[in-house]
Design a protein around this motif. Structure first.
Motif, PDB file in Angstrom:
ATOM      1  N   UNK A   1       0.836  -1.200   0.000  1.00  0.00           N
ATOM      2  CA  UNK A   1       0.000   0.000   0.000  1.00  0.00           C
ATOM      3  C   UNK A   1       0.871   1.250   0.000  1.00  0.00           C
ATOM      4  N   UNK A   2       0.250   2.377  -0.245  1.00  0.00           N
ATOM      5  CA  UNK A   2       0.975   3.643  -0.171  1.00  0.00           C
ATOM      6  C   UNK A   2       1.049   4.046   1.298  1.00  0.00           C
ATOM      7  N   UNK A   3       2.043   3.498   1.964  1.00  0.00           N
ATOM      8  CA  UNK A   3       2.211   3.678   3.404  1.00  0.00           C
ATOM      9  C   UNK A   3       3.708   3.620   3.683  1.00  0.00           C
ATOM     10  N   UNK A   4       4.246   4.582   4.420  1.00  0.00           N
ATOM     11  CA  UNK A   4       5.688   4.573   4.699  1.00  0.00           C
ATOM     12  C   UNK A   4       6.181   3.277   5.357  1.00  0.00           C
ATOM     13  N   UNK A   5       5.318   2.584   6.089  1.00  0.00           N
ATOM     14  CA  UNK A   5       5.718   1.320   6.724  1.00  0.00           C
ATOM     15  C   UNK A   5       5.999   0.231   5.693  1.00  0.00           C
ATOM     16  N   UNK A   6       5.514   0.421   4.475  1.00  0.00           N
ATOM     17  CA  UNK A   6       5.738  -0.564   3.420  1.00  0.00           C
ATOM     18  C   UNK A   6       7.218  -0.706   3.082  1.00  0.00           C
ATOM     19  N   UNK A   7       7.982   0.340   3.308  1.00  0.00           N
ATOM     20  CA  UNK A   7       9.425   0.283   3.020  1.00  0.00           C
ATOM     21  C   UNK A   7      10.094  -0.753   3.922  1.00  0.00           C
ATOM     22  N   UNK A   8       9.795  -0.724   5.206  1.00  0.00           N
ATOM     23  CA  UNK A   8      10.370  -1.691   6.146  1.00  0.00           C
ATOM     24  C   UNK A   8       9.899  -3.105   5.836  1.00  0.00           C
ATOM     25  N   UNK A   9       8.614  -3.257   5.551  1.00  0.00           N
ATOM     26  CA  UNK A   9       8.072  -4.574   5.215  1.00  0.00           C
ATOM     27  C   UNK A   9       8.763  -5.118   3.964  1.00  0.00           C
ATOM     28  N   UNK A  10       8.952  -4.276   2.965  1.00  0.00           N
ATOM     29  CA  UNK A  10       9.606  -4.700   1.720  1.00  0.00           C
ATOM     30  C   UNK A  10      11.056  -5.116   1.971  1.00  0.00           C
ATOM     31  N   UNK A  11      11.758  -4.326   2.749  1.00  0.00           N
ATOM     32  CA  UNK A  11      13.168  -4.626   3.043  1.00  0.00           C
ATOM     33  C   UNK A  11      13.298  -5.956   3.778  1.00  0.00           C
ATOM     34  N   UNK A  12      12.467  -6.173   4.777  1.00  0.00           N
ATOM     35  CA  UNK A  12      12.533  -7.424   5.540  1.00  0.00           C
ATOM     36  C   UNK A  12      12.110  -8.623   4.705  1.00  0.00           C
ATOM     37  N   UNK A  13      11.124  -8.439   3.848  1.00  0.00           N
ATOM     38  CA  UNK A  13      10.697  -9.519   2.962  1.00  0.00           C
ATOM     39  C   UNK A  13      11.814  -9.880   1.991  1.00  0.00           C
ATOM     40  N   UNK A  14      12.473  -8.876   1.443  1.00  0.00           N
ATOM     41  CA  UNK A  14      13.590  -9.125   0.534  1.00  0.00           C
ATOM     42  C   UNK A  14      14.695  -9.904   1.239  1.00  0.00           C
ATOM     43  N   UNK A  15      15.013  -9.535   2.466  1.00  0.00           N
ATOM     44  CA  UNK A  15      16.046 -10.245   3.237  1.00  0.00           C
ATOM     45  C   UNK A  15      15.661 -11.719   3.394  1.00  0.00           C
ATOM     46  N   UNK A  16      14.409 -12.002   3.695  1.00  0.00           N
ATOM     47  CA  UNK A  16      13.947 -13.391   3.835  1.00  0.00           C
ATOM     48  C   UNK A  16      14.067 -14.159   2.518  1.00  0.00           C
ATOM     49  N   UNK A  17      13.672 -13.523   1.438  1.00  0.00           N
ATOM     50  CA  UNK A  17      13.748 -14.173   0.118  1.00  0.00           C
ATOM     51  C   UNK A  17      15.191 -14.530  -0.224  1.00  0.00           C
ATOM     52  N   UNK A  18      16.083 -13.564  -0.101  1.00  0.00           N
ATOM     53  CA  UNK A  18      17.480 -13.799  -0.475  1.00  0.00           C
ATOM     54  C   UNK A  18      18.139 -14.814   0.449  1.00  0.00           C
ATOM     55  N   UNK A  19      17.822 -14.763   1.731  1.00  0.00           N
ATOM     56  CA  UNK A  19      18.366 -15.737   2.673  1.00  0.00           C
ATOM     57  C   UNK A  19      17.883 -17.143   2.330  1.00  0.00           C
ATOM     58  N   UNK A  20      16.603 -17.276   2.029  1.00  0.00           N
ATOM     59  CA  UNK A  20      16.041 -18.591   1.687  1.00  0.00           C
ATOM     60  C   UNK A  20      16.666 -19.168   0.428  1.00  0.00           C
ATOM     61  N   UNK A  21      17.102 -18.309  -0.477  1.00  0.00           N
ATOM     62  CA  UNK A  21      17.710 -18.766  -1.731  1.00  0.00           C
ATOM     63  C   UNK A  21      19.236 -18.789  -1.672  1.00  0.00           C
ATOM     64  N   UNK A  22      19.808 -18.605  -0.491  1.00  0.00           N
ATOM     65  CA  UNK A  22      21.256 -18.702  -0.345  1.00  0.00           C
ATOM     66  C   UNK A  22      22.026 -17.545  -0.941  1.00  0.00           C
ATOM     67  N   UNK A  23      21.404 -16.396  -1.043  1.00  0.00           N
ATOM     68  CA  UNK A  23      22.053 -15.231  -1.632  1.00  0.00           C
ATOM     69  C   UNK A  23      22.425 -14.198  -0.567  1.00  0.00           C
ATOM     70  N   UNK A  24      22.965 -14.689   0.538  1.00  0.00           N
ATOM     71  CA  UNK A  24      23.330 -13.839   1.675  1.00  0.00           C
ATOM     72  C   UNK A  24      24.299 -12.732   1.255  1.00  0.00           C
ATOM     73  N   UNK A  25      25.196 -13.019   0.351  1.00  0.00           N
ATOM     74  CA  UNK A  25      26.189 -12.036  -0.069  1.00  0.00           C
ATOM     75  C   UNK A  25      25.600 -10.817  -0.759  1.00  0.00           C
ATOM     76  N   UNK A  26      24.368 -10.915  -1.220  1.00  0.00           N
ATOM     77  CA  UNK A  26      23.729  -9.787  -1.899  1.00  0.00           C
ATOM     78  C   UNK A  26      22.774  -9.007  -0.999  1.00  0.00           C
ATOM     79  N   UNK A  27      22.519  -9.506   0.204  1.00  0.00           N
ATOM     80  CA  UNK A  27      21.463  -8.949   1.049  1.00  0.00           C
ATOM     81  C   UNK A  27      21.660  -7.469   1.349  1.00  0.00           C
ATOM     82  N   UNK A  28      22.824  -7.058   1.810  1.00  0.00           N
ATOM     83  CA  UNK A  28      23.010  -5.672   2.245  1.00  0.00           C
ATOM     84  C   UNK A  28      22.800  -4.675   1.108  1.00  0.00           C
TER      85      UNK A  28
END
Length: 138
Positions: free
Chosen positions: A16-43
């Motif tokens: 949604x158009x909500x500033x909290x979406x930025x944090x949710x997106x960042x944390x979701x991306x971290x979970x996705x990359x971690x689950x796929x073994x792409x830890x080196x790209x997370x930061x």
């Protein structure tokens, strides 16, 4: 799953158009990359996604989406869709960085990604744009 997985994958998170979406997106991306073994790209990926989603939420009034795609042999594409078809403001020139109040986000995207771009979208009467960048797995 190792970084050099031969299988492509893609995730899309509607936000949604909500500033909290930025944090949710960042944390979701971290979970996705971690689950796929792409830890080196997370930061770096988190930084880029934060800038793209922040722009989508801050500069538009409608919904947005974060899209993450892996393409073998090692390219991660991160993008943000928003409902505004207007092009993003060009990045601030490096020489003017200290005096600029806005426009630093796309400068970071340009500096930290292999390539970036945008294109307008129109589907089923919906208009908008997609701003994306790519990272290569080392």
């Amino acid at each position: 799953m190792p970084e050099n997985s031969p299988e492509p994958w893609e995730y899309c998170l509607s936000i949604p158009n909500d500033p909290r979406a930025v944090t949710v997106s960042r944390r979701t991306l971290r979970l996705i990359l971690t689950a796929h073994g792409l830890i080196g790209l997370v930061d770096v990926a988190e930084l880029l996604a934060t800038e793209l989603v922040t722009n989508a939420v801050r500069h538009t009034k409608g919904p947005a989406a974060l899209r993450v795609r892996w393409a073998p042999p090692g390219t991660l594409r991160i993008g943000a869709w928003d409902a505004d078809p207007e092009p993003p403001e060009p990045p601030v020139p490096l020489a003017r960085l200290g005096e600029a109040e806005e426009g630093r986000g796309l400068l970071l995207v340009r500096a930290c990604s292999e390539v970036w771009g945008w294109h307008p979208l129109s589907r089923h009467g919906n208009r908008g744009k997609y701003v994306w960048c790519e990272l290569a797995a080392a």
